[in-house]
Design a protein around this motif. Structure first.
Motif, PDB file in Angstrom:
ATOM      1  N   ARG A 282       5.950  -4.105 -12.242  1.00 29.20           N
ATOM      2  CA  ARG A 282       6.613  -4.539 -13.464  1.00 29.20           C
ATOM      3  C   ARG A 282       8.070  -4.108 -13.462  1.00 29.20           C
ATOM      4  O   ARG A 282       8.913  -4.724 -14.109  1.00 29.20           O
ATOM      5  N   ILE A 283       8.376  -3.056 -12.727  1.00 23.69           N
ATOM      6  CA  ILE A 283       9.754  -2.585 -12.633  1.00 23.69           C
ATOM      7  C   ILE A 283      10.307  -2.851 -11.235  1.00 23.69           C
ATOM      8  O   ILE A 283      11.464  -3.214 -11.059  1.00 23.69           O
ATOM      9  N   LEU A 284       9.441  -2.704 -10.255  1.00 30.18           N
ATOM     10  CA  LEU A 284       9.880  -2.826  -8.858  1.00 30.18           C
ATOM     11  C   LEU A 284      10.486  -4.207  -8.546  1.00 30.18           C
ATOM     12  O   LEU A 284      11.457  -4.302  -7.790  1.00 30.18           O
ATOM     13  N   LEU A 285       9.919  -5.267  -9.136  1.00 24.20           N
ATOM     14  CA  LEU A 285      10.447  -6.608  -8.852  1.00 24.20           C
ATOM     15  C   LEU A 285      11.901  -6.714  -9.286  1.00 24.20           C
ATOM     16  O   LEU A 285      12.760  -7.174  -8.530  1.00 24.20           O
ATOM     17  N   SER A 286      12.193  -6.265 -10.517  1.00 21.11           N
ATOM     18  CA  SER A 286      13.574  -6.334 -11.012  1.00 21.11           C
ATOM     19  C   SER A 286      14.489  -5.445 -10.187  1.00 21.11           C
ATOM     20  O   SER A 286      15.614  -5.846  -9.833  1.00 21.11           O
ATOM     21  N   ALA A 287      13.997  -4.235  -9.877  1.00 17.34           N
ATOM     22  CA  ALA A 287      14.834  -3.296  -9.119  1.00 17.34           C
ATOM     23  C   ALA A 287      15.158  -3.873  -7.750  1.00 17.34           C
ATOM     24  O   ALA A 287      16.314  -3.801  -7.290  1.00 17.34           O
ATOM     25  N   SER A 288      14.162  -4.468  -7.087  1.00 13.08           N
ATOM     26  CA  SER A 288      14.405  -5.022  -5.759  1.00 13.08           C
ATOM     27  C   SER A 288      15.334  -6.227  -5.828  1.00 13.08           C
ATOM     28  O   SER A 288      16.201  -6.410  -4.975  1.00 13.08           O
TER      29      SER A 288
END
Lengths: 339, 267
Positions: A282-288
């Motif tokens: 849920r956070i990793l996609l945006s961060a990447s």
């Protein structure tokens, strides 16, 4: 609860930092180049649409900035999704051979000179077709009926990459000097794209796929436990894996056909982001996504300025920096794949 | 209606191994154990039941509904599965347990609601792992990880809990800890349990019904007293055993007889 909240707050702070860095890098990218524009001059230049500085800014540097961001973001997003599906940190479009397939598709079109009445979109279509066919091959050879055999898939991907690069060599050996130059320049990876439509396609495509993948965040989180466990948590594994694979093929095909071969972004950035924000998709996609964009913008500015007035191929730079960062990460004490 | 699961003529499997028309039913509140030698079809039965493998024949009715027609979400809300191996993950125990709420998430609900966390914590308290909630799952012992897996399954709030050899990697203390918990859930929540288990004595101690598999068929079904008899066990496992009674639980118990000691066996 405290630890979860702490992780969430930390993740949001990291996301904000990436976003701020992205803004700074964007301004840096807009101001850097043969014609120097000081940051203090920026408001003045923006108010003078007739000036040359304005044209340089809006017609040369802004499209390049957008392309760098969207290609970096798309490659990183593809990498993080593929790693999520296969629970393996070494998986990314390049190691699975998808990029190789896309490059072969593009090279084939350049050499053969066919146009298929597709105009501007010829190369992206060729890239996507190559990427998708490779995906299909890897999928058919490497997958069983439902569960994936990751070692087989990785080896299949590596072999397909070899076959593709051999075929690329073959194409180079039989091509005319003009197409030879085109292919070589394109394989080195370049963000110099004069066509507005292709830039819009790349930006739109990467944002669209980024939005769509958010429908799969719970599936990706459940897949951290393996396919069987995910299925028992109510995830339709087959549909999830196929859809995400098609989306990543689409993104990779677009990236390769528009910007050439730019390696390591999909491997290094997701790895780095896992260290910074954890493995919750849920956070990793945006961060990447943001991190990949930031990384390629920085690499592009360096590529343009390091040996100015000459320019380094950005693919060479991402390869070197990405590889070194990856080796550094691996050499640290705690080498653990954050599933 | 008291019946929860009815399996009729279930057939299917792999190229080299097929389950042969298995029939049985489970009532609500049952604690049933599937036992049998390696390769007898225990896991295949579970996979066919859950639709992980496609049956070539037969039906699985869950609470009167055809399980193969249920959506994967509805299925996950009704049946929870705990596997033998727990995935190696960097998640904290709370994050892991919260995955059990995925079947209840709305399409645009990215983060869990307070209600989800409250439920996760309630079940963690019940299973005694609340103290580990912020600890990475991978740092727990094998037994504690199994407890976490059972807790994750509980947060799915299922009617049926399927356990695939939940104790095969554990020492006896953890075996008892995990099965005591499952037994408690079976009694207190009236949770129906179907468990594949290799250890015949554990199966006999905890289950009220046993399903004994042999070469892809359901060979014998009944209470532990009906199934754990030396003639039946020797026939299925092809090894000599002696059966007796656990002095405390009064449940039938199997004693192994090494081949070198067979001369002293008098029947």
């Amino acid at each position: 609860m405290q630890k979860m909240q702490f992780m969430r707050i930390r993740s949001v702070v990291v996301l904000l930092l990436i976003f701020v860095s992205l803004l700074i890098a964007s301004v840096w990218s807009l101001l850097s180049g043969d014609i120097e524009i000081g940051w203090r001059d920026l408001p003045r230049v923006l108010q003078q649409p007739e000036s040359m500085d304005y044209s340089v800014l809006m017609q040369l540097r802004l499209p390049r900035l957008l392309l760098a961001f969207s290609v970096g973001a798309a490659l990183s997003l593809s990498g993080v999704i593929l790693q999520g599906i296969y629970r393996n940190p070494l998986v990314e479009p390049f190691t699975l051979g998808i990029s190789g397939g896309a490059s072969l598709g593009v090279a084939l079109v350049i050499v053969s000179g066919v146009t298929l009445s597709l105009g501007t979109f010829l190369l992206p279509v060729a890239g996507f077709t190559g990427a998708f066919l490779t995906f299909f091959l890897v999928y058919v050879i490497g997958l069983g009926k439902r569960s994936s055999n990751i070692n087989r898939m990785l080896l299949t991907g590596v072999m397909i990459s070899f076959v593709c690069s051999s075929l690329l060599m073959f194409l180079l050996s039989i091509s005319t000097s003009e197409s030879l130059h085109n292919i070589i320049f394109w394989t080195m990876g370049s963000l110099e794209e004069p066509n507005d439509k292709l830039i819009k396609l790349m930006v739109g495509g990467s944002i669209l796929v980024f939005v769509i993948t958010h429908f799969f965040v719970h599936a990706l989180n459940a897949l951290r436990l393996g396919e069987d466990e995910a299925a028992h948590l109510g995830i339709n594994v087959l549909v999830t894996v196929r859809t995400l694979f098609i989306l990543t093929s689409l993104l990779t095909g677009l990236c390769v056909s528009i910007a050439g071969i730019i390696g390591f972004v999909g491997l290094v950035i997701p790895h780095l982001m896992r260290k910074l924000v954890g493995s919750d998709y849920r956070i990793l996609l945006s961060a990447s996504f943001l991190g990949g964009g930031l990384f390629l913008i920085v690499c592009d500015v360096l590529a343009r300025t390091l040996i100015a007035p000459n320019e380094l191929p950005v693919g060479v730079l991402t390869g070197i920096t990405g590889g070194l960062v990856f080796i550094f990460l691996l050499s640290r004490k705690e080498v653990k794949w954050e599933k | 209606m008291n019946e929860l699961l009815r399996i009729t003529d279930l057939k299917g499997g792999y190229k080299n191994f097929h389950l042969k028309e298995v029939n049985f039913q489970l009532n609500k509140g049952d604690f049933a154990g599937i036992i049998g030698p390696n390769g007898s079809g225990k896991s295949t039965l579970l996979k066919l039941m859950m639709g992980d493998l496609k049956p070539t024949k037969g039906t699985v009715l869950f609470d009167g509904n055809d399980l193969s027609r249920m959506t994967s979400l509805k299925k996950a809300q009704s049946i929870a599965v705990v596997n033998q191996r727990i995935a190696d993950t960097s998640m904290t125990v709370l994050e892991y347990v919260l995955l059990g709420r995925i079947p209840y998430r709305q399409l645009f609900q990215f983060f869990e609601q307070k209600e989800d966390i409250a439920k996760a914590e309630k079940y963690m308290e019940m299973t005694g792992i609340l103290k580990y909630r912020n600890v990475p799952l991978s740092s727990l012992s094998g037994g504690e990880q199994q407890l976490a897996a059972v807790t994750r399954a509980l947060t799915q709030e299922p009617q049926l809990l399927l356990l695939d050899e939940p104790t095969s990697m554990l020492d006896i203390s953890h075996q008892v800890q995990v099965l005591d918990l499952v037994s408690k859930l079976n009694c207190e929540l009236r949770l129906t349990v179907l468990m594949i288990i290799h250890d015949l004595n554990l199966a006999s101690s905890y289950c009220n019904r046993l399903l004994l598999m042999k070469k892809g068929k359901l060979h014998k079904e009944g209470t532990p007293q009906e199934v754990i008899q030396y003639q039946i066990i020797e026939d299925v496992y092809k090894t000599v055993v002696v059966t007796g009674e656990n002095p405390v639980t009064k449940k039938p118990t199997v004693f192994l007889v090494p081949h070198s000691q067979l001369y002293s066996l008098k029947r």
